[in-house]
Design an enzyme around this catalytic site. Structure first.
Site, PDB file in Angstrom:
ATOM      1  N   LYS A 257      -9.063  -3.283  -0.788  1.00 62.30           N
ATOM      2  CA  LYS A 257      -8.675  -3.520   0.588  1.00 62.30           C
ATOM      3  C   LYS A 257      -7.360  -4.328   0.200  1.00 62.30           C
ATOM      4  O   LYS A 257      -6.357  -4.104   0.942  1.00 62.30           O
ATOM      5  CB  LYS A 257      -9.523  -4.340   1.293  1.00 62.30           C
TER       6      LYS A 257
ATOM      7  N   LYS B  68     -15.466   7.751   1.176  1.00 64.56           N
ATOM      8  CA  LYS B  68     -16.803   7.486   1.907  1.00 64.56           C
ATOM      9  C   LYS B  68     -16.051   7.514   3.462  1.00 64.56           C
ATOM     10  O   LYS B  68     -14.869   7.389   3.859  1.00 64.56           O
ATOM     11  CB  LYS B  68     -17.459   6.099   1.850  1.00 64.56           C
TER      12      LYS B  68
ATOM     13  N   LYS C  60     -14.137   3.364   9.001  1.00 68.77           N
ATOM     14  CA  LYS C  60     -13.738   3.152  10.214  1.00 68.77           C
ATOM     15  C   LYS C  60     -12.082   3.046  10.024  1.00 68.77           C
ATOM     16  O   LYS C  60     -11.493   3.387  11.112  1.00 68.77           O
ATOM     17  CB  LYS C  60     -14.099   1.811  10.693  1.00 68.77           C
TER      18      LYS C  60
HETATM   19  P1  TYM Z   1     -19.310  -2.180   8.486  1.00 67.03           P
HETATM   20  O1  TYM Z   1     -19.124  -2.687   9.869  1.00 67.03           O
HETATM   21  O2  TYM Z   1     -18.077  -1.683   7.522  1.00 67.03           O
HETATM   22  O3  TYM Z   1     -20.438  -1.071   8.577  1.00 67.03           O
HETATM   23  C1  TYM Z   1     -21.829  -1.185   9.243  1.00 67.03           C
HETATM   24  C2  TYM Z   1     -22.826  -0.622   8.466  1.00 67.03           C
HETATM   25  O4  TYM Z   1     -22.395   0.654   8.119  1.00 67.03           O
HETATM   26  C3  TYM Z   1     -22.826   1.163   6.822  1.00 67.03           C
HETATM   27  N1  TYM Z   1     -21.862   2.063   6.550  1.00 67.03           N
HETATM   28  C4  TYM Z   1     -22.159   3.437   5.932  1.00 67.03           C
HETATM   29  N2  TYM Z   1     -23.413   4.042   5.705  1.00 67.03           N
HETATM   30  C5  TYM Z   1     -23.325   5.242   5.249  1.00 67.03           C
HETATM   31  N3  TYM Z   1     -22.267   5.851   4.950  1.00 67.03           N
HETATM   32  C6  TYM Z   1     -20.839   5.264   5.314  1.00 67.03           C
HETATM   33  N4  TYM Z   1     -19.847   6.058   5.272  1.00 67.03           N
HETATM   34  C7  TYM Z   1     -21.002   4.194   5.988  1.00 67.03           C
HETATM   35  N5  TYM Z   1     -19.767   3.177   6.228  1.00 67.03           N
HETATM   36  C8  TYM Z   1     -20.401   2.219   6.780  1.00 67.03           C
HETATM   37  C9  TYM Z   1     -22.543  -0.252   6.158  1.00 67.03           C
HETATM   38  O5  TYM Z   1     -22.933  -0.191   4.756  1.00 67.03           O
HETATM   39  C10 TYM Z   1     -22.770  -1.390   7.095  1.00 67.03           C
HETATM   40  O6  TYM Z   1     -24.439  -1.221   6.847  1.00 67.03           O
HETATM   41  N6  TYM Z   1     -19.895  -6.563   6.040  1.00 67.03           N
HETATM   42  C11 TYM Z   1     -20.521  -5.702   6.974  1.00 67.03           C
HETATM   43  C12 TYM Z   1     -21.060  -6.260   8.262  1.00 67.03           C
HETATM   44  C13 TYM Z   1     -21.565  -7.702   7.987  1.00 67.03           C
HETATM   45  C14 TYM Z   1     -23.017  -7.510   7.506  1.00 67.03           C
HETATM   46  C15 TYM Z   1     -23.541  -8.924   7.550  1.00 67.03           C
HETATM   47  C16 TYM Z   1     -24.037  -6.302   7.181  1.00 67.03           C
HETATM   48  C17 TYM Z   1     -21.464  -8.874   8.269  1.00 67.03           C
HETATM   49  N7  TYM Z   1     -22.373  -9.635   8.189  1.00 67.03           N
HETATM   50  C18 TYM Z   1     -24.721  -9.443   7.220  1.00 67.03           C
HETATM   51  C19 TYM Z   1     -25.246  -7.157   6.639  1.00 67.03           C
HETATM   52  C20 TYM Z   1     -25.597  -8.226   6.742  1.00 67.03           C
HETATM   53  C21 TYM Z   1     -19.623  -4.523   7.343  1.00 67.03           C
HETATM   54  O7  TYM Z   1     -18.163  -4.577   7.238  1.00 67.03           O
HETATM   55  O8  TYM Z   1     -20.077  -3.383   7.724  1.00 67.03           O
END
Ligand code: TYM
Length: 335
Positions: free
Chosen positions: A113, A195, A198
Site C-alpha cells: 500500500k 485479489k 475494496k
Molecule cells: P478488510 O476490511 O480488508 O476485510 C475484511 C475481511 O474480508 C477478508 N477478505 C477476503 N477474503 C477472501 N477473498 C478476498 N478477496 C478478500 N478480501 C478481504 C479479509 O481477510 C478480512 O477477514 N485489517 C482487517 C480488519 C481488522 C481485523 C482486526 C480483522 C482490523 N482489526 C482484528 C481481524 C481481527 C481488514 O482490513 O480487513
C-alpha cells in the site's frame, strides 16, 4: 467447557464485496452459535488512508447493518464500532511501545500500500498494532479472516508473546488465525491474478459488491476474464485462474464439494453458461441480504441502539484488560 473466544473486524471504507463475505462475514455468522464472538467495524483502521468524514459516517452505519443482514445475531454476538470503545486506541499505544519498528516495515500489506501512495500516513505503518490490540484485548482464541490478513494475525501472536516475555506473564492469550478452506482468497473478476479488493471495487467489473443490483452482478460475471479453452474444472494452472475463481465462488455459495460442482457443469456449453450460472446463484444469495439491509437502514435508531449495547459489552471486556496492562507496565501508581 469454556467457549472459544472469537474476534474479527472489517473496514467500513469503500465497497464490501463477495470476497469479504465468503472469506469472512459468512463464516462469522455460520459459526457464531457455540462461541463468544466480537465483531467490529474498524473505523479507526479506515483513517489510515484519507477519508471524507460524511462518507465514513455513512459507510460505518451501512456496514454495521450489513453484518446484521448477513446473519450476525446481536443476541449471540457482540457487534460494535471500534472508535466507540476507547480501549482500542489506548491499547494500541501501549503495544506500540513493545513492538519493534522492523516488524511493521516487513508487513507485505504495508509495503504494497505504501508504494502505491504519494504520502504515507504513520497510521498505515501502525495499522497492524491497532489490529493486534483489537484481538488480544479480548483474549481471542480464534480470528476468522481471509488469507490476506493471515500475516497480520501472526504479528498479533508475536506481539502477544513479546509482551508476555518482556513482563514475565501469561497475560495475553496467543490467538490463532482461522482461514477458510474455500474462498479464502476470492480473485478479481477482471483480473484473476489479483485479489478482489475494496480499493479496486469502484472499477466496474472488478468486484461483486454485496449491495450491487442483479443487473450489475450479471454484467460483471459475464465480463469475467477467463481463457481461450472450454474445460470447466478446478485447476492450479495459472492460465485457468479465471475459471478456477468462478468455480470457487460457485462452490462457496452452494456449499457443494468440488466433484459435485464440476458435475453441475458437465453439460455446460462453454464458459458463457458457467458465468451466467454463477451470477444466478450469487444474485439469489444476496437478494435476502440486500432486503434486510434496506430494512435496517430504514430504522437507524434501532441499529444505533444495537451498536450502543455492543460497545458497552465490548468495553466491559477490553477496558479492564487495558487497565491491567497499564498496571503491569508500571503506569498505575500504588495507592
Ligand atoms: P478488510 O476490511 O480488508 O476485510 C475484511 C475481511 O474480508 C477478508 N477478505 C477476503 N477474503 C477472501 N477473498 C478476498 N478477496 C478478500 N478480501 C478481504 C479479509 O481477510 C478480512 O477477514 N485489517 C482487517 C480488519 C481488522 C481485523 C482486526 C480483522 C482490523 N482489526 C482484528 C481481524 C481481527 C481488514 O482490513 O480487513
Amino acid at each position: 467447557m469454556d467457549k472459544k473466544r472469537v474476534f474479527s473486524g472489517i473496514q467500513p471504507t469503500g465497497n464490501v464485496h463477495l470476497g469479504n463475505y465468503l472469506g469472512a462475514i459468512r463464516r462469522w455468522a455460520a459459526e457464531q452459535g457455540d462461541k463468544t464472538n466480537y465483531f467490529c467495524v474498524v473505523d479507526l483502521h479506515s483513517l489510515t488512508v484519507p477519508q471524507d468524514p460524511a462518507t465514513l459516517r455513512f459507510e460505518t452505519r451501512s456496514l454495521a447493518a450489513l453484518l446484521l443482514a448477513c446473519g450476525i445475531d446481536p443476541h449471540v454476538s457482540t457487534v460494535f464500532i471500534q472508535s466507540h470503545v476507547t480501549a482500542h486506541a489506548e491499547g494500541c499505544w501501549l503495544l506500540n511501545c513493545v513492538t519493534p519498528l522492523g516488524w511493521l516495515q516487513r508487513m507485505t500489506q504495508f509495503k504494497d500500500k505504501s508504494t502505491r501512495q504519494e504520502s504515507v500516513l504513520t497510521g498505515l505503518l501502525d495499522y497492524p498494532v491497532l489490529m493486534a490490540g483489537d484481538i488480544i484485548l479480548y483474549d481471542a482464541d480464534e480470528v476468522p479472516v481471509g488469507e490476506d490478513q493471515k500475516q497480520h494475525v501472526e504479528l498479533a501472536r508475536d506481539i502477544a508473546q513479546r509482551f508476555n516475555a518482556l513482563y514475565e506473564t501469561e497475560f495475553f492469550v496467543v490467538p490463532q488465525p482461522k482461514i477458510a478452506t474455500v474462498a479464502a482468497r476470492v480473485m478479481g473478476l477482471d483480473d484473476p491474478t489479483v485479489k478482489m479488493s475494496k480499493s479496486l471495487a469502484d472499477k466496474r467489473g472488478h468486484a461483486i459488491r454485496l449491495l450491487d443490483e442483479p443487473d450489475e452482478i450479471l454484467y460483471a460475471f459475464k465480463r469475467a476474464v477467463t481463457d481461450s479453452g472450454r474445460e470447466i474444472r478446478f485447476s492450479n494452472d495459472p492460465e485457468k485462474a479465471g475459471v478456477n475463481n468462478l468455480l470457487g465462488i460457485y462452490q462457496a455459495v452452494t456449499g457443494q464439494d468440488s466433484a459435485a460442482v464440476e458435475a453441475d457443469f458437465a453439460a455446460a456449453r462453454g464458459y458463457g453458461d458457467l458465468k451466467v450460472r454463477v451470477a444466478e446463484v450469487v444474485i439469489e444469495l444476496l437478494r435476502p441480504i440486500q432486503a434486510r439491509h434496506g430494512e435496517l437502514m430504514d430504522d437507524t435508531a434501532e441499529l444505533d441502539r444495537i451498536l450502543a449495547h455492543g460497545a458497552e459489552q465490548a468495553r466491559a471486556v477490553s477496558q479492564p484488560k487495558v487497565d491491567e496492562m497499564k498496571r503491569i507496565m508500571g503506569l498505575v501508581l500504588p495507592g
